[in-house]
Design an enzyme around this catalytic site. Structure first.
Site, PDB file in Angstrom:
ATOM      1  N   ASP A 138      65.094  26.477  42.661  1.00 27.03           N
ATOM      2  CA  ASP A 138      64.610  25.159  43.056  1.00 27.03           C
ATOM      3  C   ASP A 138      63.282  25.210  43.817  1.00 27.03           C
ATOM      4  O   ASP A 138      62.903  26.244  44.359  1.00 27.03           O
ATOM      5  CB  ASP A 138      65.629  24.489  44.009  1.00 27.03           C
ATOM      6  CG  ASP A 138      66.912  24.108  43.303  1.00 27.03           C
ATOM      7  OD1 ASP A 138      67.109  24.525  42.151  1.00 27.03           O
ATOM      8  OD2 ASP A 138      67.724  23.406  43.929  1.00 27.03           O
ATOM      9  N   ASP A 139      62.665  24.065  43.900  1.00 24.91           N
ATOM     10  CA  ASP A 139      61.555  23.756  44.821  1.00 24.91           C
ATOM     11  C   ASP A 139      60.183  24.281  44.406  1.00 24.91           C
ATOM     12  O   ASP A 139      59.217  24.085  45.129  1.00 24.91           O
ATOM     13  CB  ASP A 139      61.852  24.209  46.266  1.00 24.91           C
ATOM     14  CG  ASP A 139      63.046  23.485  46.865  1.00 24.91           C
ATOM     15  OD1 ASP A 139      63.613  22.610  46.179  1.00 24.91           O
ATOM     16  OD2 ASP A 139      63.424  23.796  48.009  1.00 24.91           O
ATOM     17  N   HIS A 188      63.780  18.163  39.651  1.00 26.25           N
ATOM     18  CA  HIS A 188      64.272  18.266  41.038  1.00 26.25           C
ATOM     19  C   HIS A 188      63.641  17.169  41.911  1.00 26.25           C
ATOM     20  O   HIS A 188      63.399  17.389  43.089  1.00 26.25           O
ATOM     21  CB  HIS A 188      63.973  19.663  41.583  1.00 26.25           C
ATOM     22  CG  HIS A 188      64.711  20.008  42.848  1.00 26.25           C
ATOM     23  ND1 HIS A 188      66.035  19.724  43.055  1.00 26.25           N
ATOM     24  CD2 HIS A 188      64.289  20.645  43.977  1.00 26.25           C
ATOM     25  CE1 HIS A 188      66.392  20.157  44.251  1.00 26.25           C
ATOM     26  NE2 HIS A 188      65.359  20.707  44.853  1.00 26.25           N
ATOM     27  N   HIS A 192      61.083  15.534  46.862  1.00 23.63           N
ATOM     28  CA  HIS A 192      62.142  16.208  47.604  1.00 23.63           C
ATOM     29  C   HIS A 192      62.635  15.409  48.811  1.00 23.63           C
ATOM     30  O   HIS A 192      62.865  15.931  49.900  1.00 23.63           O
ATOM     31  CB  HIS A 192      61.705  17.603  48.053  1.00 23.63           C
ATOM     32  CG  HIS A 192      62.843  18.585  48.127  1.00 23.63           C
ATOM     33  ND1 HIS A 192      63.603  18.743  49.261  1.00 23.63           N
ATOM     34  CD2 HIS A 192      63.374  19.427  47.215  1.00 23.63           C
ATOM     35  CE1 HIS A 192      64.527  19.665  49.033  1.00 23.63           C
ATOM     36  NE2 HIS A 192      64.414  20.089  47.788  1.00 23.63           N
ATOM     37  N   TYR A 229      68.396  18.488  47.711  1.00 22.60           N
ATOM     38  CA  TYR A 229      69.530  18.834  48.597  1.00 22.60           C
ATOM     39  C   TYR A 229      70.882  18.751  47.876  1.00 22.60           C
ATOM     40  O   TYR A 229      71.928  18.823  48.510  1.00 22.60           O
ATOM     41  CB  TYR A 229      69.558  17.960  49.859  1.00 22.60           C
ATOM     42  CG  TYR A 229      68.219  17.892  50.561  1.00 22.60           C
ATOM     43  CD1 TYR A 229      67.781  18.954  51.345  1.00 22.60           C
ATOM     44  CD2 TYR A 229      67.393  16.794  50.396  1.00 22.60           C
ATOM     45  CE1 TYR A 229      66.545  18.920  51.951  1.00 22.60           C
ATOM     46  CE2 TYR A 229      66.142  16.748  51.002  1.00 22.60           C
ATOM     47  CZ  TYR A 229      65.732  17.808  51.783  1.00 22.60           C
ATOM     48  OH  TYR A 229      64.506  17.763  52.387  1.00 22.60           O
ATOM     49  N   HIS A 279      65.800  29.939  45.333  1.00 24.94           N
ATOM     50  CA  HIS A 279      64.511  29.257  45.382  1.00 24.94           C
ATOM     51  C   HIS A 279      63.426  30.222  44.930  1.00 24.94           C
ATOM     52  O   HIS A 279      63.314  31.308  45.496  1.00 24.94           O
ATOM     53  CB  HIS A 279      64.246  28.745  46.804  1.00 24.94           C
ATOM     54  CG  HIS A 279      65.270  27.744  47.259  1.00 24.94           C
ATOM     55  ND1 HIS A 279      66.496  28.128  47.748  1.00 24.94           N
ATOM     56  CD2 HIS A 279      65.266  26.402  47.241  1.00 24.94           C
ATOM     57  CE1 HIS A 279      67.203  27.032  48.022  1.00 24.94           C
ATOM     58  NE2 HIS A 279      66.480  25.978  47.734  1.00 24.94           N
TER      59      HIS A 279
END
Ligand code: NI
Length: 326
Positions: A138-139, A188, A192, A229, A279
């Site tokens: 992710d991210d 995603h 965020h 999250y 991540h």
């Protein structure tokens, strides 16, 4: 003191680990992740090192500078590695600086090693696996994503990247590289934020913006979504038009920046059908993935993307539904 503390996480004592504080400095052109060890000699050294780095940095020569770390604690020493990356004219240049800090003797040894360009040795592929799991990252994308893609490619492993719309600009080549390496690309959100605090239209906008950016690069829309999250409620579910994928194994890579710890966390908790959360933006995660893949393959685990995992298990994924494992 140039370093401005934007945020820090306070990590409690765990096992034999010392008190580590992860800190982060960032502005438009520079992102620095660094640790404090609650030891004056070491922390002063790190301060000094980072300040020199920032002062010597020529912002006009580079578009982006990124510094991240991995560490492990020995009996009497701390092995800390800084990974330094610069982006100039879309060319990436990275160095590895290894600091071995001997706590007992209060000695700090430094060594600088230029990262090997091609460490792709032939990796033997097992032909019969009896278990299957999905890796998710992710991210990103950021610099580290590139390194991670090379590691996954080396082991002929696929995975799912849940990307942030806000990070896509100037990282389009990384998105293309994901696609060319047969990685699955999921949504995603754009910025965020917590979708559970938004209204329907705001939720749709967070998803749509990223969908469109990805479509412009790839020519197709992402087929799965992971809300930031992993936070979901009824309203979020009804406003996301794809299956929603969360996870059931959390490596806590963002918290510890410690590759050995990430590896042990995975090996201790993994079972058939699991979805693992990591991540791609941390050096420690890249190192952990490089270490853990052969160990998992040895134990009979095949590592794939989320969609491949469900397909392999003969399970159909439906839109507006939440999946944490297969
Ligand atoms: Ni996230």
């Amino acid at each position: 003191m140039i370093l401005v503390l934007v945020s820090y996480l306070f990590i409690g004592k765990n096992n034999n680990e010392e008190l580590i504080i992860n800190k982060k400095y960032s502005n438009k052109n520079i992102e620095i992740n660094y640790p404090y060890f609650n030891n004056k000699i070491i922390d002063d050294y790190i301060d000094n090192y980072l300040n020199n780095k920032i002062n010597s940095f020529n912002y006009y020569d580079y578009h982006y500078f990124f510094l991240d770390y991995d560490y492990y604690l020995g009996k009497n020493n701390i092995n800390l590695t800084f990974y330094e990356m610069k982006n100039k004219d879309n060319m990436q240049d990275f160095n590895t600086k290894t600091l071995t800090i001997n706590v007992k003797e209060k000695v700090i040894e430094e060594s600088l090693s230029k990262k090997n360009k091609d460490e792709n040795s032939y990796v033997k592929e097992k032909d019969n696996y009896d278990k299957i799991i999905a890796f998710t990252f992710d991210d990103g994308p950021n610099y580290n994503t590139n390194k991670l893609l090379d590691v996954l490619h080396k082991y002929k492993v696929t995975a799912t990247f849940f990307v942030l719309g806000s990070k896509i600009k100037s990282n389009e080549d990384i998105i293309r590289k994901m696609d060319s390496y047969n990685m699955e690309i999921g949504n995603h959100t754009y910025s965020h934020k917590l979708l559970t605090k938004m209204n329907g239209e705001e939720i749709k906008n967070e998803i749509e913006k990223t969908n469109q950016l990805l479509f412009n690069i790839l020519g197709y829309y992402p087929k799965i979504t992971r809300p930031s999250y992993g936070s979901v409620n009824k309203k979020v579910k009804s406003n996301i038009d794809t299956p929603i994928v969360i996870w059931n194994v959390d490596t806590l890579d963002w918290k510890y920046h410690n590759s050995n710890r990430i590896v042990n966390n995975i090996l201790k908790n993994i079972k058939d059908g699991d979805i693992i959360l990591m991540h791609d933006i941390y050096s420690a995660t890249v190192n952990a993935v490089d270490k853990v893949i052969p160990k998992l393959q040895e134990k009979g685990y095949r590592i794939v993307s989320v969609s491949e995992l469900f397909k392999n298990k003969g399970k159909k994924m439906e839109k507006n539904r939440v999946y944490g494992s297969a």
